[in-house]
Scaffold this active site. Structure first.
Site, PDB file in Angstrom:
ATOM      1  N   CYS A  81       8.511 -17.341 -73.409  1.00 29.89           N
ATOM      2  CA  CYS A  81       8.882 -17.483 -72.227  1.00 29.89           C
ATOM      3  C   CYS A  81       8.307 -16.964 -71.428  1.00 29.89           C
ATOM      4  O   CYS A  81       7.887 -16.552 -70.507  1.00 29.89           O
ATOM      5  CB  CYS A  81      10.044 -18.269 -72.058  1.00 29.89           C
ATOM      6  SG  CYS A  81      11.710 -17.250 -72.577  1.00 29.89           S
TER       7      CYS A  81
HETATM    8  N1  LIG Z   1      15.189 -21.341 -75.321  1.00 30.08           N
HETATM    9  C1  LIG Z   1      13.977 -20.644 -74.615  1.00 30.08           C
HETATM   10  O1  LIG Z   1      13.470 -21.170 -73.725  1.00 30.08           O
HETATM   11  C2  LIG Z   1      12.851 -20.047 -75.941  1.00 30.08           C
HETATM   12  C3  LIG Z   1      13.072 -20.297 -76.984  1.00 30.08           C
HETATM   13  N2  LIG Z   1      11.861 -19.867 -77.257  1.00 30.08           N
HETATM   14  C4  LIG Z   1      11.947 -19.464 -78.807  1.00 30.08           C
HETATM   15  O2  LIG Z   1      12.019 -20.879 -79.598  1.00 30.08           O
HETATM   16  C5  LIG Z   1      12.941 -21.159 -80.609  1.00 30.08           C
HETATM   17  C6  LIG Z   1      14.343 -22.585 -80.794  1.00 30.08           C
HETATM   18  O3  LIG Z   1      15.028 -21.596 -79.136  1.00 30.08           O
HETATM   19  P1  LIG Z   1      16.043 -22.353 -78.953  1.00 30.08           P
HETATM   20  O4  LIG Z   1      16.173 -24.080 -78.714  1.00 30.08           O
HETATM   21  O5  LIG Z   1      16.326 -22.237 -77.593  1.00 30.08           O
HETATM   22  O6  LIG Z   1      16.992 -22.093 -79.960  1.00 30.08           O
HETATM   23  P2  LIG Z   1      18.896 -21.641 -81.155  1.00 30.08           P
HETATM   24  O7  LIG Z   1      19.165 -21.258 -80.699  1.00 30.08           O
HETATM   25  O8  LIG Z   1      19.111 -23.262 -79.796  1.00 30.08           O
HETATM   26  O9  LIG Z   1      18.198 -22.742 -82.210  1.00 30.08           O
HETATM   27  C7  LIG Z   1      17.725 -23.846 -82.465  1.00 30.08           C
HETATM   28  C8  LIG Z   1      18.366 -24.217 -83.948  1.00 30.08           C
HETATM   29  O10 LIG Z   1      17.890 -23.871 -85.372  1.00 30.08           O
HETATM   30  C9  LIG Z   1      19.481 -24.137 -86.082  1.00 30.08           C
HETATM   31  N3  LIG Z   1      18.768 -23.141 -86.729  1.00 30.08           N
HETATM   32  C10 LIG Z   1      20.086 -21.532 -86.350  1.00 30.08           C
HETATM   33  N4  LIG Z   1      20.533 -20.891 -87.272  1.00 30.08           N
HETATM   34  C11 LIG Z   1      19.530 -21.097 -88.102  1.00 30.08           C
HETATM   35  C12 LIG Z   1      19.501 -20.777 -89.516  1.00 30.08           C
HETATM   36  N5  LIG Z   1      20.247 -19.585 -90.047  1.00 30.08           N
HETATM   37  N6  LIG Z   1      18.342 -21.454 -90.355  1.00 30.08           N
HETATM   38  C13 LIG Z   1      18.593 -22.502 -90.294  1.00 30.08           C
HETATM   39  N7  LIG Z   1      19.140 -23.445 -88.992  1.00 30.08           N
HETATM   40  C14 LIG Z   1      18.805 -22.639 -87.852  1.00 30.08           C
HETATM   41  C15 LIG Z   1      20.484 -24.500 -85.220  1.00 30.08           C
HETATM   42  O11 LIG Z   1      20.572 -25.976 -85.908  1.00 30.08           O
HETATM   43  P3  LIG Z   1      21.890 -25.842 -86.865  1.00 30.08           P
HETATM   44  O12 LIG Z   1      22.289 -25.430 -86.785  1.00 30.08           O
HETATM   45  O13 LIG Z   1      22.295 -27.317 -86.375  1.00 30.08           O
HETATM   46  O14 LIG Z   1      21.094 -25.871 -88.013  1.00 30.08           O
HETATM   47  C16 LIG Z   1      20.012 -24.102 -83.535  1.00 30.08           C
HETATM   48  O15 LIG Z   1      20.793 -25.092 -83.339  1.00 30.08           O
HETATM   49  C17 LIG Z   1      13.913 -20.088 -80.771  1.00 30.08           C
HETATM   50  O16 LIG Z   1      12.919 -18.688 -82.098  1.00 30.08           O
HETATM   51  C18 LIG Z   1      13.221 -18.828 -79.599  1.00 30.08           C
HETATM   52  O17 LIG Z   1      12.518 -17.796 -79.778  1.00 30.08           O
HETATM   53  C19 LIG Z   1      10.799 -19.471 -77.305  1.00 30.08           C
HETATM   54  C20 LIG Z   1      10.624 -19.537 -75.569  1.00 30.08           C
HETATM   55  C21 LIG Z   1      11.972 -19.620 -74.443  1.00 30.08           C
HETATM   56  C1  LIG Z   2      18.631 -15.536 -70.747  1.00 33.82           C
HETATM   57  C2  LIG Z   2      17.456 -15.211 -72.545  1.00 33.82           C
HETATM   58  O1  LIG Z   2      17.947 -14.522 -73.301  1.00 33.82           O
HETATM   59  N1  LIG Z   2      16.008 -15.221 -72.881  1.00 33.82           N
HETATM   60  C3  LIG Z   2      15.806 -14.993 -74.424  1.00 33.82           C
HETATM   61  C4  LIG Z   2      14.016 -15.818 -74.222  1.00 33.82           C
HETATM   62  C5  LIG Z   2      13.775 -16.057 -75.109  1.00 33.82           C
HETATM   63  C6  LIG Z   2      12.669 -15.921 -75.469  1.00 33.82           C
HETATM   64  O2  LIG Z   2      11.118 -16.954 -74.912  1.00 33.82           O
HETATM   65  O3  LIG Z   2      12.117 -15.970 -76.414  1.00 33.82           O
HETATM   66  P1  LIG Z   2      12.155 -15.443 -78.404  1.00 33.82           P
HETATM   67  O4  LIG Z   2      13.414 -14.967 -78.619  1.00 33.82           O
HETATM   68  O5  LIG Z   2      10.994 -16.308 -78.589  1.00 33.82           O
HETATM   69  O6  LIG Z   2      11.207 -14.251 -77.770  1.00 33.82           O
HETATM   70  C7  LIG Z   2      15.543 -13.226 -74.114  1.00 33.82           C
HETATM   71  O7  LIG Z   2      15.566 -12.644 -73.071  1.00 33.82           O
HETATM   72  O8  LIG Z   2      15.625 -13.028 -75.539  1.00 33.82           O
END
Ligand SMILES: NC(=O)C1=CN([C@@H]2O[C@H](COP(=O)(O)OP(=O)(O)OC[C@H]3O[C@@H](n4cnc5c(N)ncnc54)[C@H](OP(=O)(O)O)[C@@H]3O)[C@@H](O)[C@H]2O)C=CC1
Ligand SMILES: CC(=O)N[C@@H](CCC(=O)OP(=O)(O)O)C(=O)O
EC number: 1.2.1.38
Length: 314
Positions: free
Chosen positions: A133
């Site tokens: 992000c």
């Molecule tokens: N949040 C953000 O702003 C951004 C996130 N990302 C990336 O997108 C992805 C998802 O982010 P976000 O939605 O915040 O993630 P979360 O940390 O909320 O994880 C997503 C889901 O993955 C499942 N999970 C966790 N561990 C495992 C495992 N070992 N095996 C299978 N399922 C698992 C969990 O659901 P359950 O336990 O129910 O299976 C959890 O709710 C990440 O890689 C993150 O780095 C990228 C850009 C921005």
């Molecule tokens: C507030 C906060 O913790 N933000 C996350 C941003 C997560 C994200 O964009 O992504 P990836 O893990 O997919 O790189 C961080 O800095 O790691």
């Protein structure tokens, strides 16, 4: 209708993906996997989910056994590899879009930032690494002038706490964040490496997390080898992002968090030039869950499956 599977559906990004997929007629959610929510209707995650779809707890083999056109992995960093291996063994032609950082440094995967990396490599691709992000916002601040820089770009970022995912930590604890601003990753944040790699020049990045839920802002200090005038600076961004419907160039004021939060696209502006023309400050605001993650994933799915990139997004 292309069939899309979603692993990690319970996460903040997973929910946004379900909502965005419901807005398209050419792709639809075929399965949603979450261990904690297994057995519940998908509408419990997002009311826009297909009626009658039940959330499943699928491991790598379970995911690989599904008859879908594409799988989106929305798992925490470090968890994608077994899913990728199982899908590659069972259906090598399936598209995988990985939202984690696990393949952003892997040349065998296309880096999915369509506005900057070009769309040629993404059209018809089967392995796409969705950018981070902050890395998305930072690259929008720097890319149009990257060839003019005299040294590293210095980026200051503030994100809402949804950026820290759903696993409890200080960085997503509203109590610890109340009336607070938390610096972290003071050197070597992963997105620092990601931006440096994909911009082809060094970036220094200082991330912070704040008490609001969603949206982020990056403010970039840029130093130039030769002086620039303001028209040249503005033109670099206006021309650089011409015809990009998800990038709004803000010319009359400085973008703020509210310009990006809950928006599908990014707002880029600032255009502040130092007196000697050798230094500029640029700003980009976007929603970490949307253009920073789920919107970008929809663009990448559409490009990979040769569909309209912007349907439902603009
Ligand atoms: N949040 C953000 O702003 C951004 C996130 N990302 C990336 O997108 C992805 C998802 O982010 P976000 O939605 O915040 O993630 P979360 O940390 O909320 O994880 C997503 C889901 O993955 C499942 N999970 C966790 N561990 C495992 C495992 N070992 N095996 C299978 N399922 C698992 C969990 O659901 P359950 O336990 O129910 O299976 C959890 O709710 C990440 O890689 C993150 O780095 C990228 C850009 C921005
Ligand atoms: C507030 C906060 O913790 N933000 C996350 C941003 C997560 C994200 O964009 O992504 P990836 O893990 O997919 O790189 C961080 O800095 O790691």
């Amino acid at each position: 209708m292309k069939r899309i599977g979603l692993v990690g559906a319970r996460g903040h990004v997973g929910r946004e993906l379900i909502r965005l997929l419901a807005g398209r007629e050419d792709m639809g959610l075929a399965f949603a996997s979450s261990r904690a929510m297994a057995g519940a209707p998908a509408t419990a995650l997002a009311p826009e989910a297909p009626e009658g779809l039940t959330i499943e707890a699928l491991g790598p083999e379970g995911v690989a056994g599904k008859d879908v056109d594409a799988v989106v992995l929305a798992l925490p960093n470090g968890e994608a590899a077994p899913y990728v291996a199982a899908i590659e063994a069972a259906r090598p032609g399936a598209v995988i879009v990985d939202l984690s950082a696990d393949y952003r440094f892997d040349d065998a995967w296309a880096y999915g930032l369509p506005e900057l990396q070009g769309r040629e490599r993404l059209r018809g691709a089967t392995r796409i690494a969705n950018p981070g992000c902050y890395a998305t916002a930072g690259q929008f601040c720097v890319a149009p002038v990257r060839d003019r820089l005299a040294g590293p770009a210095h980026l200051f970022g503030v994100s809402g706490y949804s950026g820290a995912g759903t696993s409890p930590s200080r960085r997503n604890d509203p109590v610890a964040l109340a009336d607070n601003l938390m610096p972290y990753g003071l050197t070597g944040h992963l997105h620092e490496r990601e931006m440096s790699r994909h911009l082809g020049g060094e970036v220094r990045f200082s991330p912070h997390v704040a008490a609001f839920f969603r949206g982020l802002i990056v403010t970039a200090q840029l130093e130039f080898a030769d002086p620039l005038d303001e028209a040249t600076l503005r033109n670099a961004y206006v021309r650089g992002f011409a015809d990009e419907p998800l990038i709004e160039i803000v010319e009359d004021r400085v973008p703020e968090i509210t310009d990006g939060a809950n928006q599908n696209g990014a707002a880029v502006g600032g255009f502040a030039l130092g007196e000697d023309g050798r230094r500029a400050v640029m700003v980009c605001a976007l929603d970490n869950l949307l253009k920073g993650a789920a919107v970008q994933a929809i663009q990448n799915l559409a490009l990979a499956l040769e569909l309209d990139e912007f349907d439902g997004l603009v």
